[in-house]
Motif scaffolding. Sequence first.
Motif, mmCIF file in Angstrom:
data_model
loop_
_atom_site.group_PDB
_atom_site.id
_atom_site.type_symbol
_atom_site.label_atom_id
_atom_site.label_comp_id
_atom_site.label_asym_id
_atom_site.label_seq_id
_atom_site.Cartn_x
_atom_site.Cartn_y
_atom_site.Cartn_z
ATOM 1 N N GLU A 167 9.593 -25.191 2.720
ATOM 2 C CA GLU A 167 10.347 -26.143 1.891
ATOM 3 C C GLU A 167 11.599 -26.622 2.621
ATOM 4 O O GLU A 167 11.924 -27.818 2.609
ATOM 5 N N TRP A 168 12.313 -25.699 3.259
ATOM 6 C CA TRP A 168 13.572 -26.030 3.959
ATOM 7 C C TRP A 168 13.330 -27.020 5.095
ATOM 8 O O TRP A 168 14.162 -27.887 5.373
ATOM 9 N N THR A 169 12.173 -26.909 5.745
ATOM 10 C CA THR A 169 11.863 -27.768 6.899
ATOM 11 C C THR A 169 10.974 -28.941 6.525
ATOM 12 O O THR A 169 10.410 -29.595 7.415
ATOM 13 N N SER A 170 10.829 -29.204 5.234
ATOM 14 C CA SER A 170 9.998 -30.311 4.740
ATOM 15 C C SER A 170 8.567 -30.216 5.252
ATOM 16 O O SER A 170 7.924 -31.223 5.585
ATOM 17 N N GLY A 171 8.080 -28.975 5.336
ATOM 18 C CA GLY A 171 6.697 -28.738 5.700
ATOM 19 C C GLY A 171 6.429 -28.591 7.177
ATOM 20 O O GLY A 171 5.310 -28.234 7.573
ATOM 21 N N ALA A 172 7.417 -28.842 8.009
ATOM 22 C CA ALA A 172 7.183 -28.834 9.453
ATOM 23 C C ALA A 172 7.174 -27.429 10.043
ATOM 24 O O ALA A 172 6.372 -27.119 10.934
ATOM 25 N N GLY A 173 8.056 -26.566 9.580
ATOM 26 C CA GLY A 173 8.265 -25.274 10.204
ATOM 27 C C GLY A 173 9.521 -25.302 11.071
ATOM 28 O O GLY A 173 10.056 -26.377 11.389
ATOM 29 N N ALA A 174 9.995 -24.147 11.448
ATOM 30 C CA ALA A 174 11.230 -24.043 12.214
ATOM 31 C C ALA A 174 11.014 -24.423 13.676
ATOM 32 O O ALA A 174 9.963 -24.153 14.253
ATOM 33 N N ASP A 175 12.026 -25.052 14.256
ATOM 34 C CA ASP A 175 11.970 -25.370 15.683
ATOM 35 C C ASP A 175 11.980 -24.094 16.523
ATOM 36 O O ASP A 175 11.249 -23.980 17.510
ATOM 37 N N VAL A 176 12.833 -23.146 16.113
ATOM 38 C CA VAL A 176 12.964 -21.889 16.852
ATOM 39 C C VAL A 176 13.033 -20.738 15.859
ATOM 40 O O VAL A 176 13.732 -20.830 14.838
ATOM 41 N N VAL A 177 12.317 -19.668 16.155
ATOM 42 C CA VAL A 177 12.381 -18.430 15.373
ATOM 43 C C VAL A 177 12.800 -17.305 16.313
ATOM 44 O O VAL A 177 12.172 -17.104 17.360
#
Length: 331
Positions: free
Chosen positions: A211-221
């Motif tokens: 939800e936070w990334t508008s469905g994209a996923g995080a750039d870096v984990v």
Amino acid sequence: MRTERLDPLEPAEGQVQITVAYTGLCGTDLHIVHGNMDARVDRPLVFGHEMSGTVAATGPGVTTVSPGDRVTVMPLDWDGTCPACLAGHQHLCHHLNFIGIDSPGSLQELWTVPEQVVVRLPDGASLRHAALVEPVAVAAHDVRRSELTAGDKVVVLGGGPIGVLIATVARHAGAEVCVSEVDPTRLQQVEALGFRTLNAAQEDVESVVTEWTSGAGADVVFEVSGAPAAVLAATALAKVRGTIVVVAIHPTPRPLDLQRVFWRELRILGARVYEREDFDRAVQLIVDGVIPAEELITDVVPLEATADAFARLEAGTAMKMLVAVQDGAAS
């Protein structure tokens, strides 16, 4: 755990003797206590690789520091001849002597080390704050390895000291940061520093990050927790062609979702210790006030209370514990 006074080693040629002011305790020290590094550690061990102090004396040939200089130590002593060193990766030396693990560390009043590991601090730098240079250098190296850029969305799995420092350095680089943690005390500490937090014990981490990334996923984990569940979660949180940086020490092999790695063309990086540029960067971040040093230092205890400090670290009630090695250590 016993504490005792050691006979100091006089500095020989190319060596520096340091009056240690503060030594920080960290998760690596706990790994040693738990026996996870028994293959490397000679007992009894003098702990300590996060420190600050003042030059007491120098041996013949030392030119970079003088008695009275405020210093810290980058505790990596490499051989310079192995394949990693010859390739320019001395911090990954095949025969690395990590001082404070593989050889005696800074939890002693007078500590003698090679000149090349001594890092001079700016005049007037706080010795109390400078005891954090080593863990800040870890964070600086981790963030540099990730190649994140301003505007990236970053998830840090683990809200302990290194996780918080990574979050701080990443935020300073312009990233939006969310820290995932299960311990309520640490969640409060992280929130107090102004970070978005995620309670991994109560929330669906993947759903929140989606939800936070508008469905994209995080750039870096950044995987900083060392927990098996976090390793599995990391691949689910990264975007297509996202980056996962493995920071935590995992004493045993962990399951990894390679299907996710394949499907999203993820990049998985290891990040171990630091290089000299990371150490210099860490000094500057502390001097400039980017690192909230006072907020991160939970307590300073005398040398005789080192065992109690380890107990608080083990319990997870402390962010960063410092040992004042000298009575009335300078600020």
